[in-house]
Each structure stands twice: as C-alpha cells, then as structure tokens.
Design a protein around this motif. Structure first.
Motif, PDB file in Angstrom:
ATOM      1  N   ARG A   1      -3.579   3.717  -3.912  1.00  0.00           N
ATOM      2  CA  ARG A   1      -3.646   3.300  -2.509  1.00  0.00           C
ATOM      3  C   ARG A   1      -4.592   2.114  -2.342  1.00  0.00           C
ATOM      4  NH1 ARG A   1      -0.592   6.063   0.640  1.00  0.00           N
ATOM      5  NH2 ARG A   1       0.096   8.146   0.005  1.00  0.00           N
ATOM      6  N   ALA A   2      -4.164   1.168  -1.504  1.00  0.00           N
ATOM      7  CA  ALA A   2      -4.955  -0.046  -1.275  1.00  0.00           C
ATOM      8  C   ALA A   2      -5.916   0.107  -0.114  1.00  0.00           C
ATOM      9  CB  ALA A   2      -4.030  -1.235  -1.028  1.00  0.00           C
ATOM     10  N   SER A   3      -5.748   1.137   0.688  1.00  0.00           N
ATOM     11  CA  SER A   3      -6.632   1.373   1.827  1.00  0.00           C
ATOM     12  C   SER A   3      -7.310   2.729   1.644  1.00  0.00           C
ATOM     13  CB  SER A   3      -5.845   1.372   3.142  1.00  0.00           C
ATOM     14  OG  SER A   3      -4.940   2.458   3.177  1.00  0.00           O
TER      15      SER A   3
ATOM     16  N   ASP B   1       0.844  -1.188   0.000  1.00  0.00           N
ATOM     17  CA  ASP B   1       0.000   0.000   0.000  1.00  0.00           C
ATOM     18  C   ASP B   1       0.889   1.252   0.000  1.00  0.00           C
ATOM     19  OD1 ASP B   1      -2.135   1.724   0.120  1.00  0.00           O
ATOM     20  OD2 ASP B   1      -2.488   1.455   2.271  1.00  0.00           O
ATOM     21  N   PRO B   2       0.960   1.941  -1.165  1.00  0.00           N
ATOM     22  CA  PRO B   2       0.200   1.804  -2.401  1.00  0.00           C
ATOM     23  C   PRO B   2       0.792   0.739  -3.317  1.00  0.00           C
ATOM     24  CG  PRO B   2       1.678   3.665  -2.588  1.00  0.00           C
ATOM     25  CD  PRO B   2       1.831   3.146  -1.178  1.00  0.00           C
TER      26      PRO B   2
ATOM     27  N   SER C   1      -3.310  -1.263  -8.780  1.00  0.00           N
ATOM     28  CA  SER C   1      -4.632  -1.731  -8.370  1.00  0.00           C
ATOM     29  C   SER C   1      -5.112  -2.933  -9.176  1.00  0.00           C
ATOM     30  CB  SER C   1      -5.653  -0.598  -8.485  1.00  0.00           C
ATOM     31  OG  SER C   1      -5.727  -0.126  -9.821  1.00  0.00           O
TER      32      SER C   1
ATOM     33  N   ARG D   1       1.800  -1.295   4.667  1.00  0.00           N
ATOM     34  CA  ARG D   1       2.460  -0.041   4.309  1.00  0.00           C
ATOM     35  C   ARG D   1       3.833  -0.273   3.664  1.00  0.00           C
ATOM     36  NH1 ARG D   1       2.558   0.052  10.043  1.00  0.00           N
ATOM     37  NH2 ARG D   1       4.631  -0.359  10.923  1.00  0.00           N
TER      38      ARG D   1
ATOM     39  N   PRO E   1      -3.990  -4.563   3.032  1.00  0.00           N
ATOM     40  CA  PRO E   1      -2.947  -3.570   2.763  1.00  0.00           C
ATOM     41  C   PRO E   1      -1.826  -3.613   3.802  1.00  0.00           C
ATOM     42  CG  PRO E   1      -5.143  -2.583   2.687  1.00  0.00           C
ATOM     43  CD  PRO E   1      -5.290  -3.939   3.310  1.00  0.00           C
TER      44      PRO E   1
END
Length: 482
Positions: free
Chosen positions: A444-446, A215-216, A219, A236, A234
C-alpha cells in the motif's frame, strides 16, 4: 558409455500422480534423476519408443520432453547417437541443494549461500521459474556476441545502449507489444529499478515535483522516485485498474503531471486497465503535457488471450515504457530497456552501474534475433497457464469460499482472507512453515487501513509437484489463526 539398456527406467523415473501434464512430470523425473546421479554422466537415454513402452505413455510425450531438455542443453543429442546425459556438466540444482563445481576435473562441493536459498514452498510473487532459465541458449548468444564484437568495442559502453541491442529490442517490442518506437527511442538498462532512477532524475530536471502512483503498487519504484525528490501521490485502484478520475483529481490538487502505472497487469491486484481508462489516461497525458511511466513487468504472460498492446502506442510522446528480463527469465541477467520520448531521453543520466556491458547488450541482441526470447516465453506461458490452473483448483479445494482475484495473467493471484484474519500474521506463520508468501498491506502506498486482508500468492517459481502440498500447508496456517 552406454547405460540405457542396463537401467530399469520404469522404476528409475518416477512420474508420480497429480494433475500436472505427463510431459511436465517426465521432464521433472529426468531432471531429478540426472541431478541425483541416478542417471550417471555420459549415460544414454532409451530411444523414445522404448521409454514410452517402459513407462506406459505416448511416444509424443517422450519426444517432446527430450526435445525440450536438449534445447536447454540439459541433455545432448546427435544424429545416429541418440540422446544422452553430457559426460561433464554442471546441472542446476534444486533450492537448498549443493553447488557442484568442477576444477581440473575434480568435483568440489560448495554449500549454497543462505541468502540464495528460496523456501521449499515458494509462493512469493515476482519470481520466475528458476528451473527453466534458458542457460544453453543464452550461452550460445554470448558466444555469438563474442564473435561479432570488433576488438575496439570491448573498451566502449554506449551511453544509451549498443545499436545492435537497441535495434533488436525495438523490433521485438514492435511485434510483441505493438510499441511505436525506433531504435533511437530505446535506452538499454540493467532493469526496471535503474530505468526508474534515470527517468525520475530526468523528470526532476524537467521541473516535476510529484509522481502519481497506484495504491497498492510495488514499493521499490516508489522509493526510487522519492529518493530523487519526487513526492509519491497515491491513487486508488479497482477491478478496472487505476481510477483515472481519481488520478486526474489528484493531479489537479498536487500539480503532478507524471504517473507510474501498470496497465497490462496491475501489481499486485492483478487487474487490466480497461479500454475506456486507457484512452482517458492517454488523453490526460496529452492535455497536460504529462508523462506516463508504463511498468511492463510481466505483460508477456497472458493466458486467456494474446498479450494486449502496450499503452505506449496510444501516446508515444508521453509514455515511457519500462521492461526487463527479470520476470520473463531471471533478475541475474541484469538487462532491461526503456522506451522514451525524445525530450525526456536527452535529460536521462544513467549511473555507470546502470549501463550493461557491451558484451551483455550484444548477447541480448543475438538472443532476440535468433528467436530464443520468444521461444522461451512461449514455453513459459504454457507452464504458467497450467500451474495457475492447478493453483486455483487447489485453493478452491482447500479454502472453499475465499475469493481469488486477478485476471488470467502474470505469475500471481490475490487471495482474500476470512474476516478477523490478519494477513501479516499469516505471512509470518507461513514463513515458519517454509512457505514464502506476501501480504497485500505491504504494497500500500498510503497509510489508510485496508478494508480487506489478503495474500499475494505467486506461482512462478513453485514446483508443479508441490502445488497441492503448498496450498494445503498454507490453508493449515490460515485455519490455525482463525
């Protein structure tokens, strides 16, 4: 047709000013002159010594440029006949131009479809240099594949890949990425997305329910995993790559035993996984009998040192290495590979669309065996190294004080924006100014609010002569939003 002595070469070939090396500027000038028909089909180019004298440059620059264009099939050369423009050839055109096709020797002009047009100032990440697709060398590989394939094999598509392709890819990865794999460990796919779909389905059938993701991160691969029933978790990322301590903690909380990572060059932040973390994540995978999916999307492009070895070599039974030609050559080739441990490989069920044709696979083998892939990568590394240096210099000049991060690798960098500037607003305004650029938030995954607004700036498909203008225009957009 002998046109060389008639043409005024010193005015016909405009090298232009700028920081780009003379060889690149001469190559661009010849391409532009041929595409615009200022140098007509069949025309002879001057001997290297004569052109060097006319342009006031070294003969070495001319001979190197001729050699590159002849190797690509853009020009042709025969002993005793000099270098010339092919009498009949469809030359690749610049983005937004027309596509000229010859049918029964009569040219037909077909407008380029709108969805294929790239913006003039292409700062979008993940796109290689489309002006340097090795068309002629690939065409030669296809011809050799047609000669080599037995008649019976035109009706066969191997489930995991043609033996010639699997052997060639295994040999290439062994010497270029220090991968520990035999041909039977290789699966040939259409690319990273198809490989991810097969691997994710294999993980689900083996009982996995969650997938740790950076994250990131990109996607598309997360979405493919989620579509198979794996829940993305996610983790970091910082300047040393994915935080392995945080990854282990997330694994304990969720029961996840699989992770999708980009250790050679994290996308999009541009970090390389530190040596200590490489050892730690491989050890974690061994301890929990887990699976690491190593996305090797642009690992061939490292500019401050040789490309680092793949993580796969540290734990071959626990790492799936995924690669393709999409970033090194172009997505249109539709060819990729995955190196898989035996236990997972037997569970992978690739969709029919994920199986490239036998002809394409054998062409890939021929392309690798002839050294054409590595030849192309060496040339691309030189171009991207110089273009990255020009991009960083332009950013420092136009936007002094803004941090640019990411190791000297790949085809993108990250530009931090001034406080109060929204990256999404910059991206939208840039699009109105014919500039393609991405904002970090989109990767970003979150749902957490980012603590910094930044742009992901690509330079793979940016023309060298447009680097300064592209950055100046982008800087104008940023200043207008301040």
């Amino acid at each position: 047709m002998r046109s060389g002595p008639i043409l005024a070469w010193e005015t016909l070939l405009d090298l232009g000013p700028g920081p780009a090396p003379l060889r690149d500027r001469l190559e661009r000038a010849i391409r532009d002159a041929v595409r615009s028909a200022r140098i007509p089909p069949g025309a002879d180019l001057p001997p290297s010594r004569a052109l060097a004298e006319a342009l006031g440059i070294s003969r070495w620059v001319v001979t190197e440029t001729y050699g590159q264009l002849v190797a690509e099939g853009f020009l042709e050369a025969q002993v005793g006949s000099g270098t010339r423009v092919p009498a009949r050839r469809r030359h690749p055109l610049a983005p937004g131009a027309h596509d000229v096709r010859t049918v029964d020797r009569e040219p037909a002009v077909v407008p380029l479809r709108a969805e294929y047009r790239r913006p003039r100032f292409d700062l979008g990440p993940g796109v290689p240099d489309l002006r340097h697709v090795p068309r002629a060398r690939w065409a030669g590989a296809v011809r050799r594949a047609l000669d080599r394939l037995p008649d019976a094999e035109f009706t066969v598509v191997d489930r995991l890949g043609h033996p010639l392709a699997r052997t060639a890819v295994a040999d290439y990865l062994s010497r270029s990425r220090r991968v520990n794999a035999a041909p039977d460990d290789i699966v040939i796919t259409h690319g990273a997305t198809d490989a991810m779909a097969g691997v994710a389905a294999g993980l689900r059938s083996a009982g996995h329910t969650a997938l740790l993701v950076e994250d990131p991160s990109w996607s598309r691969l997360r979405e493919i995993a989620a579509a198979t029933g794996l829940t993305p978790v996610p983790v970091r990322v910082d300047a040393a790559g994915v935080d392995v301590d945080a990854l282990v903690d997330a694994a304990r909380r969720t029961g996840a035993r699989a992770a999708l990572i980009t250790p050679a060059h994290q996308f999009p932040l541009g970090a390389a996984l530190s040596p200590a973390r490489r050892e730690a994540i491989a050890q974690w995978a061994r301890e929990v009998d887990g699976v690491l999916i190593e996305d090797d999307y642009d690992a061939e492009f490292r500019y401050d040192r040789r490309p680092i070895a793949a993580l796969q070599g540290l734990a071959p039974e626990h790492v799936v290495l995924v690669g393709s030609l999409s970033k090194s050559m172009a997505q249109a080739f539709g060819l990729g590979w995955a190196v898989m441990p035996h236990g997972l490989r037997e569970r992978v069920q690739l969709a029919d669309r994920a199986r490239p044709s036998a002809l394409d696979q054998v062409a890939l083998a021929e392309f690798i065996i002839a050294g054409d892939l590595e030849r192309h990568l060496r040339a691309a590394r030189g171009r991207f190294r110089r273009r990255r240096a020009a991009l960083l210099a332009a950013l420092e000049r136009e936007l002094p004080g803004l941090a640019v991060t990411g190791i000297a690798a790949g085809m993108h960098a990250v530009l931090q924006l001034p406080p109060g500037i929204d990256a999404g607003a910059v991206r939208r305004a840039a699009a109105d100014a014919e500039i393609a650029v991405s904002d970090l938030t989109g990767y970003r995954a979150s749902g957490a609010t980012p603590n910094v607004e930044a742009l992901v700036i690509g330079y793979g498909n940016l023309s060298d002569v447009l680097v300064d203008e592209a950055v100046a225009r982008l800087a104008g957009v940023i200043r207008s939003l301040a």
